[in-house]
Motif scaffolding. Structure first.
Motif, PDB file in Angstrom:
ATOM      1  N   PRO A 301       0.752  -1.367  -0.279  1.00 14.31           N
ATOM      2  CA  PRO A 301      -0.468   0.164  -0.292  1.00 14.31           C
ATOM      3  C   PRO A 301       0.742   1.320  -0.090  1.00 14.31           C
ATOM      4  N   GLU A 302       2.024   1.161   0.788  1.00 11.94           N
ATOM      5  CA  GLU A 302       2.866   3.008   1.081  1.00 11.94           C
ATOM      6  C   GLU A 302       3.234   2.747  -0.670  1.00 11.94           C
ATOM      7  N   CYS A 303       3.926   2.277  -1.206  1.00 14.04           N
ATOM      8  CA  CYS A 303       4.224   2.439  -2.427  1.00 14.04           C
ATOM      9  C   CYS A 303       3.530   3.281  -3.478  1.00 14.04           C
ATOM     10  N   GLY A 304       2.638   3.439  -3.075  1.00 13.94           N
ATOM     11  CA  GLY A 304       2.003   4.457  -4.039  1.00 13.94           C
ATOM     12  C   GLY A 304       1.257   5.810  -3.153  1.00 13.94           C
ATOM     13  N   ARG A 305       1.968   5.707  -2.259  1.00  9.44           N
ATOM     14  CA  ARG A 305       2.709   7.413  -1.527  1.00  9.44           C
ATOM     15  C   ARG A 305       4.402   7.853  -1.655  1.00  9.44           C
ATOM     16  N   LYS A 306       4.800   6.576  -1.732  1.00 12.75           N
ATOM     17  CA  LYS A 306       6.097   6.799  -1.190  1.00 12.75           C
ATOM     18  C   LYS A 306       6.839   6.271  -1.488  1.00 12.75           C
ATOM     19  N   GLU A 307       8.150   8.042  -2.478  1.00 15.25           N
ATOM     20  CA  GLU A 307       8.895   7.219  -3.694  1.00 15.25           C
ATOM     21  C   GLU A 307      10.401   6.887  -3.271  1.00 15.25           C
ATOM     22  N   PRO A 308      10.722   6.115  -3.818  1.00 16.49           N
ATOM     23  CA  PRO A 308      12.377   5.249  -2.959  1.00 16.49           C
ATOM     24  C   PRO A 308      13.343   6.077  -4.112  1.00 16.49           C
ATOM     25  N   LEU A 309      14.203   6.000  -3.671  1.00 17.49           N
ATOM     26  CA  LEU A 309      15.801   6.374  -3.651  1.00 17.49           C
ATOM     27  C   LEU A 309      16.582   5.283  -4.582  1.00 17.49           C
ATOM     28  N   LEU A 310      16.997   6.003  -5.597  1.00 20.65           N
ATOM     29  CA  LEU A 310      18.328   4.859  -6.039  1.00 20.65           C
ATOM     30  C   LEU A 310      19.891   4.572  -5.068  1.00 20.65           C
ATOM     31  N   ARG A 311      19.292   3.801  -4.463  1.00 19.23           N
ATOM     32  CA  ARG A 311      20.707   3.538  -3.950  1.00 19.23           C
ATOM     33  C   ARG A 311      21.217   2.552  -3.029  1.00 19.23           C
ATOM     34  N   PRO A 312      22.456   2.581  -2.889  1.00 18.29           N
ATOM     35  CA  PRO A 312      23.442   1.128  -2.491  1.00 18.29           C
ATOM     36  C   PRO A 312      22.605   0.420  -1.611  1.00 18.29           C
ATOM     37  N   LEU A 313      22.626  -0.804  -2.427  1.00 15.90           N
ATOM     38  CA  LEU A 313      22.072  -1.904  -0.722  1.00 15.90           C
ATOM     39  C   LEU A 313      23.040  -1.822   0.213  1.00 15.90           C
ATOM     40  N   ALA A 314      24.127  -1.857   0.171  1.00 14.72           N
ATOM     41  CA  ALA A 314      24.873  -1.721   1.072  1.00 14.72           C
ATOM     42  C   ALA A 314      26.070  -0.985   1.208  1.00 14.72           C
ATOM     43  N   GLU A 315      26.935  -0.225   1.889  1.00 17.74           N
ATOM     44  CA  GLU A 315      28.313   0.064   1.481  1.00 17.74           C
ATOM     45  C   GLU A 315      29.341  -0.252   1.394  1.00 17.74           C
ATOM     46  N   HIS A 316      30.083   0.133   0.808  1.00 17.98           N
ATOM     47  CA  HIS A 316      30.909  -0.435  -0.200  1.00 17.98           C
ATOM     48  C   HIS A 316      30.479  -1.575  -1.367  1.00 17.98           C
ATOM     49  N   THR A 317      28.701  -1.351  -2.023  1.00 17.28           N
ATOM     50  CA  THR A 317      28.427  -1.935  -3.159  1.00 17.28           C
ATOM     51  C   THR A 317      28.454  -1.526  -4.113  1.00 17.28           C
ATOM     52  N   GLU A 318      28.273  -1.689  -5.248  1.00 17.13           N
ATOM     53  CA  GLU A 318      27.959  -0.642  -6.090  1.00 17.13           C
ATOM     54  C   GLU A 318      26.464  -1.622  -6.871  1.00 17.13           C
ATOM     55  N   HIS A 319      25.947  -2.367  -6.632  1.00 14.39           N
ATOM     56  CA  HIS A 319      24.511  -2.782  -6.668  1.00 14.39           C
ATOM     57  C   HIS A 319      23.627  -1.750  -6.346  1.00 14.39           C
ATOM     58  N   GLN A 320      22.378  -0.942  -7.008  1.00 16.84           N
ATOM     59  CA  GLN A 320      22.284   0.259  -6.631  1.00 16.84           C
ATOM     60  C   GLN A 320      20.569  -0.274  -6.814  1.00 16.84           C
ATOM     61  N   VAL A 321      19.438   0.147  -6.908  1.00 12.24           N
ATOM     62  CA  VAL A 321      18.255  -0.328  -6.610  1.00 12.24           C
ATOM     63  C   VAL A 321      17.418   0.677  -6.469  1.00 12.24           C
ATOM     64  N   SER A 322      16.228   1.211  -6.435  1.00 14.64           N
ATOM     65  CA  SER A 322      15.331   1.941  -6.050  1.00 14.64           C
ATOM     66  C   SER A 322      13.905   1.495  -5.905  1.00 14.64           C
ATOM     67  N   CYS A 323      13.843   0.621  -4.607  1.00 13.09           N
ATOM     68  CA  CYS A 323      12.192  -0.186  -4.147  1.00 13.09           C
ATOM     69  C   CYS A 323      12.413  -0.010  -2.686  1.00 13.09           C
ATOM     70  N   LEU A 324      11.150   0.110  -2.187  1.00 15.04           N
ATOM     71  CA  LEU A 324      11.056   0.299  -0.738  1.00 15.04           C
ATOM     72  C   LEU A 324      10.989  -1.290  -0.268  1.00 15.04           C
ATOM     73  N   LEU A 325      11.378  -2.370  -0.885  1.00 15.24           N
ATOM     74  CA  LEU A 325      10.947  -3.671  -0.310  1.00 15.24           C
ATOM     75  C   LEU A 325      13.536  -3.694   0.597  1.00 15.24           C
ATOM     76  N   TYR A 326      13.585  -2.530  -0.197  1.00 17.93           N
ATOM     77  CA  TYR A 326      15.471  -2.308   0.133  1.00 17.93           C
ATOM     78  C   TYR A 326      15.343  -0.885   0.996  1.00 17.93           C
ATOM     79  N   GLU A 327      14.118  -0.748   1.406  1.00 15.57           N
ATOM     80  CA  GLU A 327      14.968   0.561   2.648  1.00 15.57           C
ATOM     81  C   GLU A 327      14.556   0.349   3.492  1.00 15.57           C
TER      82      GLU A 327
END
Ligand code: SF4
Length: 327
Positions: A301-327
């Motif tokens: 439900p919150e996906c329609g209200r909150k905008e996810p940001l593109l960010r690294p999964l963890a420190e020092h990782t190149e893998h960036q994703v923009s999805c509330l599942l990983y915030e």
């Protein structure tokens, strides 16, 4: 491994197109084709840029070379040089280092000039060579892209689709670029010809030290050529990482859906296909919150209200994703 040295840096790039006022109130509207995209391209690598038709990837590629008609904002640098304040003359000089290969090579070639005349013209306009020197350089360019030197006397309509794309590549190479934006360069070609052109691009990259931004709508096309891949949805990058990581561990639900549609060469292997609901919304109707939420198979439900940001999964990782599942 790509060397960690940025050749091109783009920060918060936005491209919008004003549209005519309509309706009773006559309010002017604007279409946002690219909505704040930031990325680096490292020297000597290929960054694949993938997304459905209409996601803004070609608009972004053109904006980087100031070829589009939209209003572009954001910051860009090339080889350490800030391009934001570069005037038209300064940018024209720099454009020799930044070239583009188009999806439709026929549309981008002058039908009234032979290939030899066309390449000589490019060399003359950029004051690289003329006369006998230009003729020699033209032959060298044809050698480089695997075309017979006799083809210098032929017109574009006398070539097959794959040969025309080779001519398009020769024209881009004529000015000695370091960086080439390949805009769906194989989408219009037969599968067997696609791999020939991709192999040619790979060979040229190795021999000439080129850097590519390779735009495609199909993840299977970019897999073979890309060191890293960025996935775009409705004007934003939603996931970016190394090619190896993206194909083995895709995280964004949109990337997973795109990958589920890629055929597996092994006939016994099965992959569950994720079908996305509905079509890509138009850029005038970008959904609120996460713009993918109306089509996302795992939206909350919150996906329609909150905008996810593109960010690294963890420190020092190149893998960036923009999805509330990983915030
Ligand atoms: Fe899906 Fe929500 Fe992630 Fe967007 S934020 S991709 S809607 S789960």
């Amino acid at each position: 491994m790509h060397p960690q040295r940025q050749l091109l840096s783009a920060r918060d790039i936005k491209v919008h197109f004003p549209v005519k006022p309509g309706g009773a109130n006559g309010n002017a509207k604007r279409v946002s084709a690219v909505n704040g995209v930031s990325f680096d391209v490292y020297r000597g690598e290929t960054l694949g840029l993938v997304g459905e038709s209409g996601c803004g990837k070609t608009t972004l590629g053109r904006a980087l070379l100031r070829l589009g008609h939209g209003i572009v904002t954001g910051r860009m640098s090339f080889d350490g040089q800030d391009l934001s304040n570069l005037d038209a003359g300064g940018f024209r000089q720099l454009r020799k280092k930044m070239q583009m290969i188009f999806q439709d090579p026929f549309g981008s070639l002058n039908p009234r000039l032979t290939v030899g005349q066309m390449l000589s013209e490019v060399l003359a306009v950029h004051r690289i060579a003329k006369g006998e020197e230009a003729r020699k350089r033209t032959f060298e360019l044809l050698d480089l892209v695997g075309l017979n030197r006799e083809y210098a006397n032929r017109y574009p309509h006398e070539f097959s689709g794959g040969q025309r794309q080779r001519v398009g590549i020769a024209r881009a190479l004529a000015v000695g670029p370091e960086f080439i934006i390949c805009d769906e360069p194989v989408s219009a070609l037969d599968v067997s010809i696609q791999s020939q052109i991709i192999n040619l691009l790979k060979d040229l990259q190795r021999d000439l030290g080129l850097t590519y931004l390779f735009i495609a709508h199909d993840l299977s096309v970019v897999e073979y050529i890309s060191d890293r891949v960025a996935v775009m949805y409705l004007g934003k990058i939603v996931e970016i990482t190394s090619s190896e990581e993206l194909y083995s561990n895709p995280l964004h639900p949109y990337t997973r859906a795109l990958l589920s549609a890629v055929p597996i060469p092994d006939p016994d292997a099965k992959r569950e296909r994720t079908l996305l609901k509905g079509d890509l919304p138009g850029p005038l109707n970008i959904p609120s919150g996460c713009s993918f939420h109306p089509r996302c198979p795992v939206a909350k439900p919150e996906c329609g209200r909150k905008e996810p940001l593109l960010r690294p999964l963890a420190e020092h990782t190149e893998h960036q994703v923009s999805c509330l599942l990983y915030e």
